[in-house]
Design a protein around this motif. Sequence first.
Motif, PDB file in Angstrom:
ATOM      1  N   ALA A   7       0.826  -1.214   0.000  1.00 19.84           N
ATOM      2  CA  ALA A   7       0.000   0.000   0.000  1.00 19.84           C
ATOM      3  C   ALA A   7       0.859   1.262   0.000  1.00 19.84           C
ATOM      4  CB  ALA A   7      -0.950  -0.008   1.195  1.00 19.84           C
ATOM      5  N   SER A   8       2.014   1.186  -0.636  1.00 13.02           N
ATOM      6  CA  SER A   8       2.880   2.361  -0.744  1.00 13.02           C
ATOM      7  C   SER A   8       2.643   3.035  -2.095  1.00 13.02           C
ATOM      8  CB  SER A   8       4.345   1.943  -0.596  1.00 13.02           C
ATOM      9  OG  SER A   8       4.723   1.072  -1.648  1.00 13.02           O
ATOM     10  N   TYR A   9       3.347   4.112  -2.334  1.00 11.92           N
ATOM     11  CA  TYR A   9       3.237   4.815  -3.604  1.00 11.92           C
ATOM     12  C   TYR A   9       4.619   5.291  -4.034  1.00 11.92           C
ATOM     13  CZ  TYR A   9       3.676   9.124  -0.907  1.00 11.92           C
ATOM     14  OH  TYR A   9       4.140  10.119  -0.084  1.00 11.92           O
ATOM     15  N   ARG A  10       4.732   5.649  -5.296  1.00 12.93           N
ATOM     16  CA  ARG A  10       5.955   6.228  -5.832  1.00 12.93           C
ATOM     17  C   ARG A  10       5.587   7.512  -6.559  1.00 12.93           C
ATOM     18  NH1 ARG A  10       6.466   2.491  -3.270  1.00 12.93           N
ATOM     19  NH2 ARG A  10       7.636   0.562  -3.579  1.00 12.93           N
ATOM     20  N   ARG A  11       6.396   8.542  -6.355  1.00 12.85           N
ATOM     21  CA  ARG A  11       6.239   9.785  -7.112  1.00 12.85           C
ATOM     22  C   ARG A  11       7.110   9.648  -8.351  1.00 12.85           C
ATOM     23  NH1 ARG A  11       8.456  14.868  -7.995  1.00 12.85           N
ATOM     24  NH2 ARG A  11       6.946  16.565  -8.065  1.00 12.85           N
ATOM     25  N   ILE A  12       6.511   9.885  -9.504  1.00 12.62           N
ATOM     26  CA  ILE A  12       7.200   9.744 -10.782  1.00 12.62           C
ATOM     27  C   ILE A  12       7.295  11.124 -11.433  1.00 12.62           C
ATOM     28  CG2 ILE A  12       7.204   8.565 -13.017  1.00 12.62           C
ATOM     29  CD1 ILE A  12       7.143   6.613 -10.649  1.00 12.62           C
ATOM     30  N   ALA A  13       8.471  11.452 -11.944  1.00 16.71           N
ATOM     31  CA  ALA A  13       8.649  12.728 -12.632  1.00 16.71           C
ATOM     32  C   ALA A  13       7.712  12.819 -13.836  1.00 16.71           C
ATOM     33  CB  ALA A  13      10.095  12.875 -13.083  1.00 16.71           C
ATOM     34  N   ALA A  14       7.194  14.019 -14.084  1.00 15.16           N
ATOM     35  CA  ALA A  14       6.312  14.228 -15.229  1.00 15.16           C
ATOM     36  C   ALA A  14       7.080  14.255 -16.543  1.00 15.16           C
ATOM     37  CB  ALA A  14       5.540  15.531 -15.050  1.00 15.16           C
ATOM     38  N   ASP A  15       8.369  14.469 -16.488  1.00 13.63           N
ATOM     39  CA  ASP A  15       9.214  14.516 -17.673  1.00 13.63           C
ATOM     40  C   ASP A  15       9.092  13.202 -18.443  1.00 13.63           C
ATOM     41  OD1 ASP A  15      11.226  14.568 -19.571  1.00 13.63           O
ATOM     42  OD2 ASP A  15      12.831  15.027 -18.153  1.00 13.63           O
ATOM     43  N   THR A  16       8.631  13.279 -19.673  1.00 17.48           N
ATOM     44  CA  THR A  16       8.407  12.064 -20.459  1.00 17.48           C
ATOM     45  C   THR A  16       9.704  11.356 -20.829  1.00 17.48           C
ATOM     46  OG1 THR A  16       8.314  13.350 -22.505  1.00 17.48           O
ATOM     47  CG2 THR A  16       6.218  12.890 -21.399  1.00 17.48           C
ATOM     48  N   GLY A  17      10.849  12.007 -20.632  1.00 18.06           N
ATOM     49  CA  GLY A  17      12.126  11.377 -20.912  1.00 18.06           C
ATOM     50  C   GLY A  17      12.636  10.507 -19.769  1.00 18.06           C
ATOM     51  N   VAL A  18      11.972  10.559 -18.618  1.00 19.92           N
ATOM     52  CA  VAL A  18      12.369   9.757 -17.464  1.00 19.92           C
ATOM     53  C   VAL A  18      11.867   8.335 -17.656  1.00 19.92           C
ATOM     54  CG1 VAL A  18      12.045   9.440 -14.975  1.00 19.92           C
ATOM     55  CG2 VAL A  18      12.423  11.729 -15.900  1.00 19.92           C
ATOM     56  N   ASP A  19      12.780   7.366 -17.604  1.00 16.82           N
ATOM     57  CA  ASP A  19      12.412   5.957 -17.768  1.00 16.82           C
ATOM     58  C   ASP A  19      11.566   5.470 -16.604  1.00 16.82           C
ATOM     59  OD1 ASP A  19      13.731   5.579 -20.175  1.00 16.82           O
ATOM     60  OD2 ASP A  19      15.600   4.986 -19.204  1.00 16.82           O
ATOM     61  N   VAL A  20      10.665   4.542 -16.902  1.00 14.37           N
ATOM     62  CA  VAL A  20       9.861   3.895 -15.868  1.00 14.37           C
ATOM     63  C   VAL A  20       9.874   2.396 -16.094  1.00 14.37           C
ATOM     64  CG1 VAL A  20       8.358   5.884 -15.436  1.00 14.37           C
ATOM     65  CG2 VAL A  20       7.695   4.194 -17.160  1.00 14.37           C
TER      66      VAL A  20
END
Length: 155
Positions: free
Chosen positions: A63-76
């Motif tokens: 039940a955790s979360y991750r903040r992801i950069a909005a920059d579309t160049g950031v790999d996920v």
Amino acid sequence: MALDYLPILAENAAPRPPRKLYRAPRIGWQPLGRPLNEMRVSLVTSAAIRQPSQRAFTTGGDASYRRIAADTGVDVTVDHHSPVGADVRRDAEVVFPRRALQGLAQRGVIGSVARGHFSIYGGISDHDAITERLAPELARRLAAMRVDLALMVPY
């Protein structure tokens, strides 16, 4: 026509026992406070997406979360282990449409894209963890980022 996919998913959970559906005690929909083209928008996905440098999601009750950069160049990367995950692993944009959201901002459909988005692991059965801890924390983080509208992208 709206598709209520949770009952369909529950019926087709074979070979596992059918999933118990949870209905929230109150509806979370809210009217828009102002025009969409003036709003800062963020994504919240339940696809367990994270940046490679972040701690991996664990299956089941994470039940955790991750903040992801909005920059579309950031790999996920995708940690969710759904049987329909092949397309998402090829292109996370399917459930985490950062490029599409940027396009809406460039065309003036939305005011702006928030600097970050959030990801959780969908299918968490501990509803208290979601309603008492996860959802309020995400709401605080979104408010701190001055997000006007969060788009939930289920997986």
